[in-house]
Design an enzyme around this catalytic site. Structure first.
Site, mmCIF file in Angstrom:
data_model
loop_
_atom_site.group_PDB
_atom_site.id
_atom_site.type_symbol
_atom_site.label_atom_id
_atom_site.label_comp_id
_atom_site.label_asym_id
_atom_site.label_seq_id
_atom_site.Cartn_x
_atom_site.Cartn_y
_atom_site.Cartn_z
ATOM 1 N N PRO A 1 0.826 -1.434 -0.108
ATOM 2 C CA PRO A 1 0.245 0.081 0.189
ATOM 3 C C PRO A 1 1.075 1.060 0.075
ATOM 4 C CG PRO A 1 -0.849 -1.311 1.714
ATOM 5 C CD PRO A 1 0.023 -1.935 0.828
ATOM 6 N N GLU A 2 0.188 1.721 -0.462
ATOM 7 C CA GLU A 2 1.042 3.412 -1.233
ATOM 8 C C GLU A 2 0.167 4.840 -0.052
ATOM 9 O OE1 GLU A 2 3.059 4.245 -4.729
ATOM 10 O OE2 GLU A 2 3.324 1.798 -4.783
#
Length: 292
Positions: free
Chosen positions: A2-3
């Site tokens: 996840p960013e």
């Protein structure tokens, strides 16, 4: 992994559903997710019981929930971590690791930390309500109102390292991961291996703007989900992957020029780019010293 947009979607969900709630019970079902907390699983749980959640905050890819005693519950999702807000009657997820029973949560729900690969983690940051000391070294992100665009441009242009490597440097700018770096570079028509000191100030500033734009767009679509591992607090996947121009599109035609998108290895990951729109940088000519 996840960013920033995916983590921000989770933060916003927690803000809606658990802020103001009090932790009444904590069940650590596997010790690995709390491995960084020196208190151990029992001490971790005991330190949270009776504490009220005051807010939901984020710095880069880290989340923290400030508590009413000045401490904070600090978390990182790692490769596959999920923070879900579920009704107590919902069946346990297969990879449920930590359960938080809450009083006063939206619709009486409980908070669950689910992590298949267990690279993520939770810990208590003593006195970390404003900003946990454990992540104070991490730079602000491009969506932060206090992010210093001018300082970013100056720093990038002083360094000879490739600009993609700089975008992924969390001490320079946080939250920009592999996906959004490739998308920003495609929009800016810049190859990721181009040295920062070969960019003009205008190019560096435009690249930052593209990184900001692509992450705002991803936020509007709930983030990017390539599989079931990334979901928001309600278990829903984002759909920004349908809007990607470069990342994951090896062999597909570039939407600008029609040239097949290329993939190369990069820091144990992959980089995707258009070889025509984003030409590889020329090698520097070696400096020839005059004879004494």
């Amino acid at each position: 992994m996840p960013e920033l947009p995916e983590v921000e979607v989770v933060r916003a969900g927690l803000e809606r559903h658990v802020v103001g709630a009090t932790v009444t019970h904590v069940e650590v079902l596997h010790p690995r997710p709390v491995r960084r907390d020196p208190r151990g699983p029992e001490g971790f749980a005991a330190a949270l019981v009776g504490r009220r959640i005051e807010a939901a905050s984020r710095r880069g890819k880290y989340l923290w929930l400030p508590l009413d005693n000045g401490d904070a519950l600090l978390g990182h999702l790692g490769m596959s971590g999920q923070i879900l807000v579920q009704p107590p009657t919902a069946p346990d997820e297969r990879h449920l690791r930590v359960r938080f029973t809450l009083e006063g949560a939206d619709e009486g729900r409980e908070m669950r930390f689910v992590d298949q690969r267990m690279f993520g983690g939770l810990s208590i940051s003593t006195g970390g309500a404003d900003l946990p000391a454990e992540i104070a070294h991490i730079a602000r992100d491009p969506l932060d109102p206090e992010f210093d665009d001018d300082a970013f441009v100056r720093t990038v242009r002083k360094r000879a390292s490739g600009v993609k490597r700089q975008l992924l440097n969390q001490n320079l700018v946080s939250g920009v991961g592999n996906i959004y770096a490739d998308e920003a570079l495609w929009r800016a028509r810049i190859h990721g291996e181009r040295p920062g000191d070969r960019l003009s100030a205008t190019q560096a500033r435009e690249l930052l703007g593209h990184a900001r734009e692509v992450m705002v767009s991803a936020l509007g679509q709930g983030g990017t989900s390539f599989d079931a591992l990334y979901v928001n607090v309600n278990g829903e996947s984002g759909y920004f992957d349908r809007s990607l121009h470069a990342y994951g599109r090896e062999g597909e035609p570039c939407e600008r020029c029609g040239t097949p998108i290329r993939r190369i290895a990069f820091m144990n990951r992959s980089s995707y780019f258009c070889p025509v729109c984003q030409p590889a940088p020329r090698r520097r000519r070696p400096t020839v010293l005059a004879p004494d």
